[in-house]
Design an enzyme around this catalytic site. Structure first.
Site: not given
Ligand code: AMP
Length: 113
Positions: A31, A99
């Protein structure tokens, strides 16, 4: 983990700009990208970091094997890319769900020189 944002993304409870999904993994655009191509690859199962005992070699191997395939798909394989796994406080990890950052598209300012 009910309050984990990446678990919610993995369960499609929060939207994301997905670029890849299978039964065990999801890849989606960051994002707040720090490179022209900035994709996060996560296991759908909650594993907090590389230090979590749930970060098994078999799972990490399959996750890592996805990276070159994603790089091809994203068009960053030919020129190369960076794989970053921030781990823990000193490692700069802010989301406590494992991640991989896949970064490509320009020369980042690290390592220096
Ligand atoms: P880290 O600092 O290594 O834990 O990286 C966490 C990353 O997650 C940051 O680059 C954030 O920009 C990214 N991020 C946080 N929330 C979202 C979201 N809802 N969708 C996509 N990326 C996110």
């Amino acid at each position: 983990m009910s309050d984990c944002i990446f678990c919610k993304i993995a369960k499609h409870e929060i939207p994301c700009d997905a670029v890849y999904e299978d039964d065990d993994f999801l890849a989606f655009r960051d994002i707040n990208p720090v490179a022209p191509t900035h994709v996060l690859l996560i296991p759908k199962q909650h594993v907090s970091s590389l230090l979590d005992e749930g970060a098994k070699a078999e799972m990490l191997g399959r996750m890592t094997a996805l990276v070159p395939k994603l790089a091809e798909q994203l068009g960053i394989a030919a020129d190369g890319f960076r794989l970053v796994v921030n781990t823990g406080k000193e490692g700069g990890q802010t989301v406590h769900h494992l991640h991989f950052h896949i970064l490509g598209g320009r020369s980042l300012q690290w390592p220096p020189g």
